[in-house]
Design a protein around this motif. Structure first.
Motif, PDB file in Angstrom:
ATOM      1  N   SER A 176       0.972  -0.885  -0.158  1.00  0.00           N
ATOM      2  CA  SER A 176      -0.107  -0.072  -0.025  1.00  0.00           C
ATOM      3  C   SER A 176       0.572   1.260   0.408  1.00  0.00           C
ATOM      4  O   SER A 176       0.566   2.254   0.898  1.00  0.00           O
ATOM      5  N   PRO A 207      -6.843   2.939  -3.808  1.00  0.00           N
ATOM      6  CA  PRO A 207      -6.938   2.079  -2.129  1.00  0.00           C
ATOM      7  C   PRO A 207      -7.833   1.423  -2.207  1.00  0.00           C
ATOM      8  O   PRO A 207      -9.036   1.832  -1.546  1.00  0.00           O
ATOM      9  N   TYR A 220      -4.217  -1.985  -1.782  1.00  0.00           N
ATOM     10  CA  TYR A 220      -4.776  -1.484  -3.531  1.00  0.00           C
ATOM     11  C   TYR A 220      -4.586  -2.046  -4.522  1.00  0.00           C
ATOM     12  O   TYR A 220      -5.157  -3.095  -4.661  1.00  0.00           O
TER      13      TYR A 220
END
Ligand code: SF4
Ligand code: SF4
Length: 64
Positions: free
Chosen positions: A11, A26, A31
């Motif tokens: 992330s 996100p 993600y």
């Protein structure tokens, strides 16, 4: 054809800004790529940009 992000994602968010189609966002834990928007960067770049920038190589191609 599209790409998906695997659970190895940390992330970092780098890929989100590399996508010319704004297909990356996100998710709840990691993600995510919207496969309806991802066209593997066709018309923009010769190679998928998210694959190039991901520091942990957690993005992979799927045949869908
Ligand atoms: S391959 Fe290109 S269009 Fe698809 S998610 Fe990655 S950066 Fe976006
Ligand atoms: S660049 Fe890789 S590790 Fe970073 S958010 Fe994108 S998929 Fe996850």
């Amino acid at each position: 054809m599209s790409l998906i992000i695997t659970t190895d994602c940390i992330s970092c968010g780098i890929c989100e800004h590399s996508c010319p189609n704004h297909a990356i966002f996100p998710g709840e834990d990691i993600y995510v790529i919207n496969t309806d928007l991802c066209n593997e960067c066709s018309g923009f770049f010769t190679h998928p940009q998210c694959l190039q920038v991901c520091p942990v190589a957690c993005i992979t191609q799927i045949n869908a």
